[in-house]
Motif scaffolding. Structure first.
Motif, PDB file in Angstrom:
ATOM      1  N   TYR A  43       0.853  -1.179   0.000  1.00 12.93           N
ATOM      2  CA  TYR A  43       0.000   0.000   0.000  1.00 12.93           C
ATOM      3  C   TYR A  43       0.892   1.234   0.000  1.00 12.93           C
ATOM      4  O   TYR A  43       2.076   1.155   0.329  1.00 12.93           O
ATOM      5  CB  TYR A  43      -0.864   0.039   1.267  1.00 12.93           C
TER       6      TYR A  43
ATOM      7  N   GLN B 256       0.600   5.667   1.009  1.00 12.92           N
ATOM      8  CA  GLN B 256      -0.199   6.776   1.505  1.00 12.92           C
ATOM      9  C   GLN B 256       0.584   8.065   1.352  1.00 12.92           C
ATOM     10  O   GLN B 256       1.646   8.226   1.966  1.00 12.92           O
ATOM     11  CB  GLN B 256      -0.589   6.562   2.967  1.00 12.92           C
TER      12      GLN B 256
ATOM     13  N   ALA C 123      -3.819  12.047   1.727  1.00 12.72           N
ATOM     14  CA  ALA C 123      -4.556  11.093   0.893  1.00 12.72           C
ATOM     15  C   ALA C 123      -4.842   9.809   1.671  1.00 12.72           C
ATOM     16  O   ALA C 123      -4.241   9.547   2.718  1.00 12.72           O
ATOM     17  CB  ALA C 123      -3.755  10.775  -0.363  1.00 12.72           C
ATOM     18  N   GLN C 124      -5.779   9.035   1.146  1.00 11.95           N
ATOM     19  CA  GLN C 124      -6.067   7.751   1.767  1.00 11.95           C
ATOM     20  C   GLN C 124      -5.008   6.731   1.381  1.00 11.95           C
ATOM     21  O   GLN C 124      -4.355   6.843   0.342  1.00 11.95           O
ATOM     22  CB  GLN C 124      -7.443   7.258   1.313  1.00 11.95           C
ATOM     23  N   ARG C 125      -4.862   5.739   2.221  1.00  8.51           N
ATOM     24  CA  ARG C 125      -3.967   4.647   1.892  1.00  8.51           C
ATOM     25  C   ARG C 125      -4.591   3.831   0.759  1.00  8.51           C
ATOM     26  O   ARG C 125      -5.787   3.542   0.768  1.00  8.51           O
ATOM     27  CB  ARG C 125      -3.748   3.784   3.135  1.00  8.51           C
ATOM     28  N   GLU C 126      -3.764   3.493  -0.225  1.00  7.64           N
ATOM     29  CA  GLU C 126      -4.277   2.777  -1.393  1.00  7.64           C
ATOM     30  C   GLU C 126      -3.418   1.568  -1.702  1.00  7.64           C
ATOM     31  O   GLU C 126      -2.195   1.594  -1.507  1.00  7.64           O
ATOM     32  CB  GLU C 126      -4.339   3.709  -2.612  1.00  7.64           C
TER      33      GLU C 126
ATOM     34  N   TRP D  70      -8.733  -7.586   2.401  1.00  7.55           N
ATOM     35  CA  TRP D  70      -9.500  -7.578   3.651  1.00  7.55           C
ATOM     36  C   TRP D  70      -9.729  -8.999   4.138  1.00  7.55           C
ATOM     37  O   TRP D  70     -10.089  -9.851   3.316  1.00  7.55           O
ATOM     38  CB  TRP D  70     -10.852  -6.889   3.440  1.00  7.55           C
TER      39      TRP D  70
END
Length: 121
Positions: free
Chosen positions: A36, A38, A42-45, A106
């Motif tokens: 990931y 970040q 910004a959001q973690r992607e 997830w």
């Protein structure tokens, strides 16, 4: 520590870096692995993922430039980053979990501590 990331740094645009993540054998053997990132504000992607069966998936913004791989003997996952761009600047995190779909892992069962990648223009 279950995941230990390393390999970040400062590089000029167009350059390359290789990130490494060493995992405990237990975590590595039962999980898919991912990288990931970040950026500030910004959001973690999810950048790239590799399943326990070595299937890979990449975010569109890194396809053709980044390569994820895993070494089962070393319980490690790598991210080879080529043709780096300033917009790749972020803290990069390795993660262990279950890959569900492009952009989605997830649950995440363990996070590495993050390594800074800075790409100058």
């Amino acid at each position: 520590v279950q995941l230990q990331a390393s390999g970040g740094g400062l590089v000029q645009a167009g350059g390359s870096l290789r990130l490494s993540c060493a995992a405990s054998r237990t975590i590595f053997s039962i999980n898919d692995m991912g990288w990931y990132r970040q950026a500030p504000g910004a959001q973690r992607e999810l950048v790239a993922a590799i399943t326990s069966g070595a299937r890979t998936n990449y975010a569109d913004f890194v396809k053709g430039r980044f390569t994820i791989s895993r070494d089962n003997a070393k319980s490690s996952v790598y991210l080879q980053m080529n043709s780096l761009k300033p917009e790749d600047t972020a803290v990069y995190y390795c993660a262990a979990g279950t890959f569900r779909a492009p952009g989605v892992m997830w649950p995440i069962r363990s996070w590495g501590q993050g390594t800074q990648v800075t790409v100058s223009s």
